[in-house]
Motif scaffolding. Structure first.
Motif, short mmCIF file in Angstrom:
data_model
loop_
_atom_site.label_atom_id
_atom_site.label_comp_id
_atom_site.label_asym_id
_atom_site.label_seq_id
_atom_site.Cartn_x
_atom_site.Cartn_y
_atom_site.Cartn_z
N LYS A 79 19.67 46.60 -45.14
CA LYS A 79 19.80 46.94 -43.73
C LYS A 79 20.48 45.80 -42.99
CE LYS A 79 15.71 46.67 -41.40
NZ LYS A 79 14.32 47.01 -41.08
N PRO A 80 21.10 46.10 -41.86
CA PRO A 80 21.79 45.06 -41.09
C PRO A 80 20.82 43.98 -40.62
CG PRO A 80 22.42 47.25 -40.33
CD PRO A 80 21.27 47.43 -41.27
N LEU A 81 21.33 42.76 -40.52
CA LEU A 81 20.55 41.65 -39.99
C LEU A 81 20.26 41.91 -38.52
CD1 LEU A 81 19.49 38.69 -40.59
CD2 LEU A 81 21.61 37.92 -39.52
N GLY A 82 19.00 41.81 -38.13
CA GLY A 82 18.62 41.94 -36.74
C GLY A 82 18.72 40.60 -36.03
N ARG A 83 18.94 40.64 -34.74
CA ARG A 83 19.04 39.39 -33.97
C ARG A 83 17.80 38.52 -34.14
NH1 ARG A 83 23.48 39.11 -31.15
NH2 ARG A 83 24.54 40.99 -30.54
N ALA A 136 25.45 30.38 -34.18
CA ALA A 136 26.69 30.76 -33.49
C ALA A 136 27.48 31.77 -34.31
CB ALA A 136 27.54 29.52 -33.19
N PHE A 137 27.59 31.53 -35.63
CA PHE A 137 28.32 32.45 -36.51
C PHE A 137 27.67 33.83 -36.50
CE2 PHE A 137 28.60 34.58 -40.63
CZ PHE A 137 29.97 34.71 -40.77
N ALA A 138 26.35 33.86 -36.74
CA ALA A 138 25.65 35.14 -36.81
C ALA A 138 25.72 35.88 -35.48
CB ALA A 138 24.19 34.91 -37.22
N ALA A 139 25.54 35.18 -34.38
CA ALA A 139 25.61 35.81 -33.06
C ALA A 139 27.00 36.40 -32.81
CB ALA A 139 25.24 34.82 -31.96
N ALA A 140 28.05 35.66 -33.19
CA ALA A 140 29.42 36.15 -32.99
C ALA A 140 29.68 37.39 -33.84
CB ALA A 140 30.43 35.06 -33.32
N VAL A 141 29.24 37.38 -35.10
CA VAL A 141 29.45 38.53 -35.98
C VAL A 141 28.66 39.73 -35.47
CG1 VAL A 141 29.06 39.44 -38.30
CG2 VAL A 141 30.02 37.17 -38.02
N LEU A 142 27.42 39.51 -35.07
CA LEU A 142 26.60 40.62 -34.58
C LEU A 142 27.12 41.14 -33.24
CD1 LEU A 142 22.99 39.46 -35.51
CD2 LEU A 142 24.51 40.98 -36.77
N GLU A 143 27.64 40.25 -32.41
CA GLU A 143 28.21 40.67 -31.12
C GLU A 143 29.45 41.53 -31.36
OE1 GLU A 143 28.53 41.24 -27.12
OE2 GLU A 143 26.91 40.15 -28.12
N ALA A 144 30.33 41.06 -32.26
CA ALA A 144 31.55 41.83 -32.57
C ALA A 144 31.19 43.16 -33.22
CB ALA A 144 32.45 41.02 -33.50
N GLY A 145 30.09 43.18 -33.96
CA GLY A 145 29.67 44.40 -34.63
C GLY A 145 28.79 45.29 -33.78
N GLY A 146 28.59 44.92 -32.52
CA GLY A 146 27.70 45.68 -31.65
C GLY A 146 28.26 47.01 -31.18
N ALA A 147 29.55 47.21 -31.29
CA ALA A 147 30.17 48.47 -30.86
C ALA A 147 29.84 49.57 -31.86
CB ALA A 147 31.68 48.29 -30.73
N THR A 148 30.08 50.81 -31.45
CA THR A 148 29.77 51.94 -32.33
C THR A 148 30.64 51.94 -33.58
OG1 THR A 148 31.30 53.29 -31.03
CG2 THR A 148 28.95 53.41 -30.47
N ASP A 149 31.82 51.32 -33.51
CA ASP A 149 32.69 51.26 -34.70
C ASP A 149 32.62 49.87 -35.33
OD1 ASP A 149 34.05 49.84 -32.77
OD2 ASP A 149 36.02 50.60 -33.33
N ALA A 150 31.42 49.27 -35.39
CA ALA A 150 31.18 47.91 -35.88
C ALA A 150 32.06 47.55 -37.07
CB ALA A 150 29.71 47.76 -36.24
N ARG A 151 33.12 46.80 -36.80
CA ARG A 151 34.07 46.42 -37.85
C ARG A 151 33.70 45.10 -38.51
NH1 ARG A 151 38.37 49.72 -38.02
NH2 ARG A 151 39.81 48.18 -38.85
N SER A 152 32.53 44.56 -38.15
CA SER A 152 32.01 43.38 -38.81
C SER A 152 30.50 43.41 -38.70
CB SER A 152 32.57 42.10 -38.17
OG SER A 152 32.09 41.94 -36.85
N GLY A 153 29.84 42.69 -39.59
CA GLY A 153 28.39 42.66 -39.56
C GLY A 153 27.83 41.78 -40.64
#
Length: 195
Positions: free
Chosen positions: A32-36, A60-77
């Motif tokens: 499952k995806p990493l939770g904040r 910082a890395f994890a927050a940036a990846v999770l932030e970028a992946g927060g959209a419905t089309d999460a292209r990173s995670g």
């Protein structure tokens, strides 16, 4: 169990307990995806592939990846493998992008597995999770960068490598890295460059 406690006054978090082996109660792994809320819990795992990594760098890395992946089309995670109690046993980060030869690909980095009793089970669950994420985004290939200690030949008894080969992965390229900061060991001394 591993107890990870930071020195008082160091500014680093203390982790009470991180279970790395399965108990009798644990009968399966869940991808499952990493939770904040799990970012700090994942830090000791990441340190096994990046010793000396500052906790702030990981956060910082994890927050940036999770932030970028927060959209419905999460292209990173960041995908994890957890036991039924929520203890992390492995993870990888991924990004979806375009590749010259393969078209849409999923690039996997920071692959780490930590389990004393069922290394192939954890690795296999992560590799299967890769397939699921890649298929969800319509990828035609998965490119995985493994830590140098996981370099292997096509014939090996390495349980992590075996999981990849069983799922159809093969070696296609060798990835090299050149650091461009002052800690680059490959740089010539300044006087050698002027002679």
């Amino acid at each position: 169990m591993i107890y990870v406690n930071a020195a008082p006054g160091s500014g680093l978090p203390s982790f009470s307990v991180l279970a790395i082996g399965r108990t009798v109660m644990d009968d399966s792994f869940i991808a499952k995806p990493l939770g904040r809320r799990q970012i700090d819990q994942a830090y000791p795992l990441v340190c096994t592939i990046a010793p000396g990594l500052a906790v702030e760098q990981w956060r910082a890395f994890a927050a940036a990846v999770l932030e970028a992946g927060g959209a419905t089309d999460a292209r990173s995670g960041i995908m994890t493998v957890q036991n039924a109690r929520g203890y992390l046993h492995g993870l990888f980060s991924y990004a979806i992008g375009e590749h010259l030869r393969h078209g849409r690909v999923m690039t996997v980095e920071n692959f780490v597995v930590l389990d004393l009793f069922d290394l192939p089970g954890v690795a296999g669950t992560l590799v299967e999770a890769m397939d699921g994420v890649a298929r969800r985004f319509g990828c035609t290939a998965i490119h995985t960068s493994l830590p140098e200690r996981c370099i292997f030949d096509d014939t090996t008894n390495n349980p992590i490598a075996d999981c990849f080969f069983r799922q159809g992965h093969r070696r296609e390229t060798i990835r090299l890295c050149k650091a461009l900061d002052s800690s680059n060991d490959n740089r010539l001394p300044d006087r050698a460059m002027t002679e």
